[in-house]
Design a protein around this motif. Structure first.
Motif, PDB file in Angstrom:
ATOM      1  N   GLY A 229       0.504  -1.390  -0.741  1.00 47.92           N
ATOM      2  CA  GLY A 229       0.005   0.085  -0.644  1.00 47.92           C
ATOM      3  C   GLY A 229       0.831   1.121   0.197  1.00 47.92           C
ATOM      4  N   ASP A 230       0.550   2.689  -0.738  1.00 49.58           N
ATOM      5  CA  ASP A 230       1.046   4.030  -0.888  1.00 49.58           C
ATOM      6  C   ASP A 230       1.184   3.855   0.844  1.00 49.58           C
ATOM      7  OD1 ASP A 230       1.778   6.350  -0.899  1.00 49.58           O
ATOM      8  OD2 ASP A 230      -0.204   6.856  -1.546  1.00 49.58           O
ATOM      9  N   PRO A 231       2.397   5.249   1.418  1.00 51.16           N
ATOM     10  CA  PRO A 231       2.467   5.548   2.406  1.00 51.16           C
ATOM     11  C   PRO A 231       1.214   6.812   2.759  1.00 51.16           C
ATOM     12  CG  PRO A 231       4.866   4.674   1.627  1.00 51.16           C
ATOM     13  CD  PRO A 231       3.315   4.336   0.610  1.00 51.16           C
ATOM     14  N   LYS A 232       1.614   7.314   1.622  1.00 50.70           N
ATOM     15  CA  LYS A 232       0.320   8.647   1.896  1.00 50.70           C
ATOM     16  C   LYS A 232      -1.293   7.668   2.468  1.00 50.70           C
ATOM     17  CE  LYS A 232       2.462  11.460  -0.922  1.00 50.70           C
ATOM     18  NZ  LYS A 232       2.142  12.244  -2.772  1.00 50.70           N
ATOM     19  N   ALA A 233      -1.850   6.494   1.679  1.00 50.93           N
ATOM     20  CA  ALA A 233      -3.334   5.769   2.068  1.00 50.93           C
ATOM     21  C   ALA A 233      -2.447   5.655   3.315  1.00 50.93           C
ATOM     22  CB  ALA A 233      -2.993   4.394   1.024  1.00 50.93           C
ATOM     23  N   LEU A 234      -1.820   4.965   3.750  1.00 52.91           N
ATOM     24  CA  LEU A 234      -1.709   4.671   5.189  1.00 52.91           C
ATOM     25  C   LEU A 234      -1.863   5.605   6.471  1.00 52.91           C
ATOM     26  CD1 LEU A 234       1.623   2.153   5.251  1.00 52.91           C
ATOM     27  CD2 LEU A 234      -0.826   1.423   5.582  1.00 52.91           C
ATOM     28  N   LEU A 235      -1.029   6.874   6.241  1.00 48.16           N
ATOM     29  CA  LEU A 235      -1.442   7.832   6.742  1.00 48.16           C
ATOM     30  C   LEU A 235      -2.911   8.729   6.997  1.00 48.16           C
ATOM     31  CD1 LEU A 235       0.501   9.501   8.547  1.00 48.16           C
ATOM     32  CD2 LEU A 235       0.312  11.145   6.456  1.00 48.16           C
ATOM     33  N   ALA A 236      -3.422   8.563   5.962  1.00 43.86           N
ATOM     34  CA  ALA A 236      -5.309   8.653   6.000  1.00 43.86           C
ATOM     35  C   ALA A 236      -6.057   8.036   6.515  1.00 43.86           C
ATOM     36  CB  ALA A 236      -5.075   8.949   4.108  1.00 43.86           C
ATOM     37  N   ALA A 237      -5.502   7.215   6.188  1.00 43.71           N
ATOM     38  CA  ALA A 237      -6.340   5.620   7.410  1.00 43.71           C
ATOM     39  C   ALA A 237      -5.951   6.040   8.400  1.00 43.71           C
ATOM     40  CB  ALA A 237      -5.977   4.743   6.270  1.00 43.71           C
ATOM     41  N   PHE A 238      -4.519   6.061   8.732  1.00 46.53           N
ATOM     42  CA  PHE A 238      -4.447   5.824  10.499  1.00 46.53           C
ATOM     43  C   PHE A 238      -4.312   7.138  11.205  1.00 46.53           C
ATOM     44  CE2 PHE A 238      -3.484   1.419   8.415  1.00 46.53           C
ATOM     45  CZ  PHE A 238      -5.086   0.893   8.842  1.00 46.53           C
ATOM     46  N   GLY A 239      -3.610   7.862   9.961  1.00 42.12           N
ATOM     47  CA  GLY A 239      -3.122   9.168  11.232  1.00 42.12           C
ATOM     48  C   GLY A 239      -1.574   9.539  11.553  1.00 42.12           C
ATOM     49  N   GLY A 240      -1.058   7.822  12.094  1.00 43.62           N
ATOM     50  CA  GLY A 240       0.066   7.584  12.611  1.00 43.62           C
ATOM     51  C   GLY A 240      -0.035   6.335  13.322  1.00 43.62           C
ATOM     52  N   PRO A 241       0.819   6.122  14.110  1.00 42.19           N
ATOM     53  CA  PRO A 241       1.389   4.863  14.823  1.00 42.19           C
ATOM     54  C   PRO A 241       0.773   5.246  16.136  1.00 42.19           C
ATOM     55  CG  PRO A 241       2.929   6.839  15.384  1.00 42.19           C
ATOM     56  CD  PRO A 241       2.332   7.059  14.120  1.00 42.19           C
TER      57      PRO A 241
END
Length: 302
Positions: A229-241
């Protein structure tokens, strides 16, 4: 739990690594079973040895290819679970699980004989503990986590040096034994001391040290190497750790350091107790032999 349901089976269970682990176990069972007769001076391998090797491979897979690998990118605590299992628990299991005759076959290669000097106890202790400590310098850790090729090479180096570090303690080949039991106890103590500064840095820091677990952009980039997956999509989905973390950054970091130190102390303590018991039993037997021979000499003179 931990939001893992958001990831695919391939993300969580790394099928390629799973296949590799299964193939290694099959190869091991073949070499110690049907094909054992092809090795000189081979002997049957007991169920306990096979269990140690197989459980070592399973544990290594779970932390390097299973869900714990993904979770180690979310919480520093699970990162330390991965580190402690991979480099403190697994190596002695694999080393003791391999029979001595198979070790002899591997070590009898010319290139291995030439490298025997590298197994000097001081060198092996320094190599692993320096590599481990250097890895947990914040700037180094974040760099390694953000550069996939460096990440793989560093983890392989850590595993190789962890095996080297354990070698003087659990040497599975009698003719390669370097240290006496008393010196082994000193060597275990030395390793415990060398790893302490890195654990102390982590445990007593009152602020988060690693951007990988606090900065959303850094976290997303590191996660991009771990899951599809795209890191930007991960960031958009979860916001961060923070989406996955039970604790704030400092608490998570401290818990991870404490966990690593506890696992190290428990493993070294167990090995130390075993080495001491072996030394005590051997010394007691030697004393009995001396007394017996002395009495026998007196009776013969009489």
């Amino acid at each position: 739990m931990f939001g893992l349901e958001q990831f695919t089976f391939a993300d969580l269970w790394s099928p390629l690594i799973l296949v590799a682990a299964v193939l290694i176990i099959i190869l091991y069972l073949g070499l110690t079973g049907p094909f054992r007769s092809r090795f000189e001076r081979s002997e049957p391998v007991g169920a306990w040895k096979k269990f140690m090797f197989i459980i070592g491979i399973v544990l290594l897979y779970l932390v390097q290819g299973g869900p714990i690998n993904v979770m180690s990118h979310m919480m520093f605590t699970f990162h330390m679970v991965m580190m402690s299992v991979s480099y403190i628990i697994v190596p002695p299991l694999l080393m003791l699980g391999m029979p001595s005759w198979l070790w002899r076959y591997l070590l009898d290669r010319p290139v291995m004989r030439k490298l025997k000097w590298a197994m000097h106890p001081i060198l092996t202790a320094l190599l692993f503990n320096v590599l481990f400590s250097f890895y947990h310098v914040p700037a180094v850790h974040d760099y390694v986590m953000l550069n996939y090729g460096v990440h793989i090479i560093y983890y392989i180096a850590l595993f190789i040096t962890s095996v080297m570090m354990w070698w003087p303690i659990v040497t599975p080949v009698p003719e390669w034994v370097i240290l006496t039991d008393v010196k082994k106890m000193g060597y275990i103590f030395l390793n415990g001391m060398l790893i302490t500064p890195a654990c102390a840095l982590i445990i007593f820091a009152d602020t988060p040290l690693y951007s990988t677990y606090t900065d959303p952009d850094t976290w997303a980039q590191a996660m991009g190497y771990c899951v599809a997956g795209d890191p930007k999509a991960l960031l958009a989905a979860f916001g961060g750790p923070q989406f996955f973390n039970w604790f704030d950054g400092a608490e998570d970091q401290q818990l991870g350091g404490i966990l690593m130190k506890m696992v190290q102390e428990l493993m070294y303590g167990a090995i130390l107790a075993y080495v001491f018991s072996q030394w005590f039993r051997r010394e007691g037997k030697d004393d009995d032999d001396v007394v017996e021979s002395t009495l026998e000499g007196h009776f013969n003179q009489a």
